[in-house]
Motif scaffolding. Structure first.
Motif, mmCIF file in Angstrom:
data_model
loop_
_atom_site.group_PDB
_atom_site.id
_atom_site.type_symbol
_atom_site.label_atom_id
_atom_site.label_comp_id
_atom_site.label_asym_id
_atom_site.label_seq_id
_atom_site.Cartn_x
_atom_site.Cartn_y
_atom_site.Cartn_z
ATOM 1 N N ASP A 184 0.915 -1.103 0.083
ATOM 2 C CA ASP A 184 -0.074 0.109 0.043
ATOM 3 C C ASP A 184 0.824 1.249 0.115
ATOM 4 O O ASP A 184 0.443 2.081 -0.628
ATOM 5 C CB ASP A 184 -0.922 0.157 1.263
ATOM 6 C CG ASP A 184 -1.941 -0.929 0.916
ATOM 7 O OD1 ASP A 184 -2.357 -1.677 0.091
ATOM 8 O OD2 ASP A 184 -2.574 -1.233 2.112
ATOM 9 N N THR A 185 1.910 1.265 0.929
ATOM 10 C CA THR A 185 2.772 2.425 0.893
ATOM 11 C C THR A 185 3.756 2.533 -0.080
ATOM 12 O O THR A 185 3.836 3.672 -0.966
ATOM 13 C CB THR A 185 3.599 2.336 2.267
ATOM 14 O OG1 THR A 185 2.871 2.506 3.210
ATOM 15 C CG2 THR A 185 4.307 3.594 2.407
ATOM 16 N N LYS A 245 1.158 0.949 -4.253
ATOM 17 C CA LYS A 245 -0.042 1.245 -4.554
ATOM 18 C C LYS A 245 -0.149 2.945 -4.701
ATOM 19 O O LYS A 245 -0.762 3.617 -5.553
ATOM 20 C CB LYS A 245 -1.236 1.058 -3.543
ATOM 21 C CG LYS A 245 -2.595 1.402 -3.891
ATOM 22 C CD LYS A 245 -3.635 0.542 -3.076
ATOM 23 C CE LYS A 245 -3.905 -0.725 -2.890
ATOM 24 N NZ LYS A 245 -5.111 -1.076 -2.100
ATOM 25 N N GLN A 246 0.360 3.720 -3.687
ATOM 26 C CA GLN A 246 0.352 5.183 -3.689
ATOM 27 C C GLN A 246 1.297 5.651 -4.720
ATOM 28 O O GLN A 246 0.794 6.614 -5.308
ATOM 29 C CB GLN A 246 0.922 5.714 -2.335
ATOM 30 C CG GLN A 246 -0.190 5.179 -0.964
ATOM 31 C CD GLN A 246 -1.454 5.804 -1.205
ATOM 32 O OE1 GLN A 246 -1.666 6.877 -1.688
ATOM 33 N NE2 GLN A 246 -2.519 4.769 -0.751
ATOM 34 N N LEU A 270 -0.965 4.791 -8.414
ATOM 35 C CA LEU A 270 -2.362 4.832 -8.459
ATOM 36 C C LEU A 270 -2.607 5.894 -9.549
ATOM 37 O O LEU A 270 -3.415 5.647 -10.234
ATOM 38 C CB LEU A 270 -2.925 5.457 -7.001
ATOM 39 C CG LEU A 270 -4.390 5.593 -7.052
ATOM 40 C CD1 LEU A 270 -4.948 4.127 -7.180
ATOM 41 C CD2 LEU A 270 -4.882 6.250 -5.528
ATOM 42 N N SER A 315 -1.693 4.277 -13.163
ATOM 43 C CA SER A 315 -2.727 3.020 -13.093
ATOM 44 C C SER A 315 -3.717 2.761 -12.125
ATOM 45 O O SER A 315 -3.568 2.399 -11.124
ATOM 46 C CB SER A 315 -1.721 1.831 -13.022
ATOM 47 O OG SER A 315 -2.458 0.609 -13.392
ATOM 48 N N PRO A 316 -4.947 3.533 -12.426
ATOM 49 C CA PRO A 316 -6.064 3.524 -11.492
ATOM 50 C C PRO A 316 -6.229 1.993 -11.076
ATOM 51 O O PRO A 316 -6.776 1.782 -10.012
ATOM 52 C CB PRO A 316 -7.106 3.862 -12.319
ATOM 53 C CG PRO A 316 -6.521 4.639 -13.244
ATOM 54 C CD PRO A 316 -5.229 4.046 -13.720
ATOM 55 N N VAL A 357 -4.489 -0.115 -9.867
ATOM 56 C CA VAL A 357 -3.705 -0.549 -8.876
ATOM 57 C C VAL A 357 -4.487 -0.348 -7.588
ATOM 58 O O VAL A 357 -4.387 -1.072 -6.547
ATOM 59 C CB VAL A 357 -2.442 0.297 -8.699
ATOM 60 C CG1 VAL A 357 -1.753 0.078 -7.416
ATOM 61 C CG2 VAL A 357 -1.849 -0.098 -9.820
ATOM 62 N N SER A 358 -5.509 0.434 -7.476
ATOM 63 C CA SER A 358 -6.391 0.650 -6.368
ATOM 64 C C SER A 358 -7.192 -0.518 -6.127
ATOM 65 O O SER A 358 -7.645 -0.630 -4.875
ATOM 66 C CB SER A 358 -7.299 1.970 -6.712
ATOM 67 O OG SER A 358 -8.130 1.485 -7.619
ATOM 68 N N GLN A 359 -7.550 -1.388 -7.093
ATOM 69 C CA GLN A 359 -8.056 -2.534 -6.810
ATOM 70 C C GLN A 359 -7.166 -4.023 -6.230
ATOM 71 O O GLN A 359 -7.818 -5.136 -5.963
ATOM 72 C CB GLN A 359 -8.936 -3.176 -7.788
ATOM 73 C CG GLN A 359 -9.941 -1.914 -8.690
ATOM 74 C CD GLN A 359 -10.400 -2.303 -10.074
ATOM 75 O OE1 GLN A 359 -10.992 -3.340 -10.013
ATOM 76 N NE2 GLN A 359 -10.463 -1.245 -10.646
ATOM 77 N N GLU A 409 -4.704 -6.048 -4.062
ATOM 78 C CA GLU A 409 -4.295 -6.144 -2.624
ATOM 79 C C GLU A 409 -3.170 -7.296 -2.474
ATOM 80 O O GLU A 409 -3.240 -8.104 -2.983
ATOM 81 C CB GLU A 409 -5.790 -6.778 -1.860
ATOM 82 C CG GLU A 409 -6.815 -5.733 -1.882
ATOM 83 C CD GLU A 409 -6.563 -4.630 -1.226
ATOM 84 O OE1 GLU A 409 -5.867 -4.626 -0.124
ATOM 85 O OE2 GLU A 409 -7.388 -3.437 -1.112
ATOM 86 N N ALA A 434 -5.775 -8.584 -8.022
ATOM 87 C CA ALA A 434 -5.796 -7.311 -8.698
ATOM 88 C C ALA A 434 -6.785 -7.914 -10.040
ATOM 89 O O ALA A 434 -7.135 -9.140 -10.142
ATOM 90 C CB ALA A 434 -4.540 -7.039 -9.343
#
Length: 396
Positions: free
Chosen positions: A20-21, A24-25, A28, A31-32, A34-36, A38, A72
């Motif tokens: 996440d750190t 993803k951040q 993001l 590549s939107p 990436v928000s999906q 985990e 993903a």
């Protein structure tokens, strides 16, 4: 002379937080999707560090991870473990004719691992050396069968210009197991040399098999975004001597006997639907006495070609006396481009364009009454749907 050495150890107890750190951040905005995504699991790194004779940093060690999970769009990994031995040099394999072979192998295994249409069925040997990631032999399931590889490698794996090369084998794809609006018959197998760079896949080689009793050849397979929902796949194919009788039965078109040669060029499939192709279908060789067709099949071909099935009392009159009619030749050309679909008859005689031409004495013709017509592909799919649902259940 080189000098200086040390050891680096690191532990990441929660890959989910680190993902996440750090990932993803950072990605993001670019590549939107990436928000999906985990991630889960824990990882550790052990590396011995030194400087070589040229003053470049060299690292050797292993990356290990357990309980790995990743989800993903089009990607799923559950309960995976990773053991990756690595030999890394600053600047990669610069100055060497080719990357060295691995001295040690690790591997990747998972309770479940799926990448787009691929579902991993075996452990995958892995090793990282300067300038190359080696992937050993593996097997993965695909709809209708499986693919195998004796090995792949990724050159410059940490570079934007990375290139994947290797060989894929298809032991035997069963068309009957593929999703289809009607039952398919046939199989496909063979081996391909592949190259993937910049998200684009190209291959060398051909696959061979059979399709409804005809000899099938598939070549020029390629694609883009293979592990995304909007993947694009392209190929060329040829079928020689396809048996029309089982094909007509499978599609519930009625009785059609004889053989047909097919040439499919420039097929492109995106989002699970054809977006471009050219298809040429023609009866092979000289006319034969075993070429016959029922009115139901003629009705289906007329509907596909014109959008209107046959009507009128004449149809019922003939069907009461004849189960099938002779035909001499069948020829059909179809083209899909920019969502426009074109159907043409390949038999020209006396200014008339025929899809089916009768023998000199007695039989039946199917005429393309509007040879210059083009329609939207969605309309063509509607026609095909009406045919497959059965426009004329009374005739057989």
């Amino acid at each position: 002379m080189g000098g200086g050495q040390g050891r680096l150890t690191a532990t990441i107890p929660d890959l989910g937080k680190a993902f996440d750190t750090l990932v993803k951040q950072a990605l993001l905005a670019a590549s939107p999707l990436v928000s999906q995504a985990e991630a889960a699991g824990a990882a550790s790194l052990l590396a011995d560090l030194r400087l070589d004779d040229d003053g470049r940093l060299v690292a050797e060690g292993r990356v290990e991870a357990d309980g790995l999970g990743f989800q993903a769009p089009e990607v799923e990994v559950r309960q995976a473990s990773l053991d990756l031995p690595f030999h890394w040099r600053e600047g990669g394999a610069r100055g060497q004719p080719m990357p060295p072979l691995p001295r040690d192998w690790g591997g990747f295994s998972a309770q479940a691992a799926a990448l787009g249409p691929l579902s991993l069925q075996s452990d995958v040997p892995l090793a990282l050396v300067p300038g190359r990631l080696y992937v050993g032999g593996f097997r993965a399931a695909v709809p209708g069968g499986a693919v195998e590889s004796p090995g792949l490698h990724v050159d410059r794996p940490f570079s934007p210009v990375r290139v994947l090369r290797g060989t894929l084998r298809l032991p035997g794809l069963d068309f009957a197991a593929l999703p289809s609006p009607f039952p398919l018959e046939g199989s496909l197998s063979g081996s391909l040399d592949l190259r993937m760079a910049g998200g684009r896949l190209t291959t060398e080689g051909k696959l061979g098999g059979d399709f409804f009793g005809g000899e099938l050849t598939v070549s020029d397979i390629g694609g883009r975004g293979l592990f995304q929902s909007g993947r694009s796949i392209g190929l060329n194919a040829r079928v020689e001597g396809m048996d029309l009788l089982p094909l007509g039965r499978a599609m519930d078109l009625g009785t059609i006997t004889g053989r047909l040669d097919l040439m499919l060029r420039g097929l492109e499939i995106a989002y699970g639907q054809p977006v471009a192709f050219e298809l040429v279908a023609r009866s092979p060789g000289e006319a034969r006495a075993d070429r016959r067709i029922s009115l139901k099949a003629v009705n289906a071909l007329t509907e596909l070609g014109t959008g209107r099935g046959m009507t009128g009392v004449g149809v019922g009159f003939f069907s009461s006396f004849f189960e099938t009619f002779a035909y001499q030749d069948m020829g059909l050309y179809c083209r899909l481009h920019n969502d426009l679909f074109t159907v043409r008859g390949l038999i020209q005689e006396g200014g008339v364009e025929y899809i089916i031409k009768r023998p000199p004495l007695f039989g039946i013709n199917v005429v393309n009454s509007n040879p210059g017509n083009t329609i939207r592909f969605s309309d063509m799919l509607d026609r095909l749907g009406r045919v497959l649902r059965g426009l004329d259940k009374e005739d057989s």
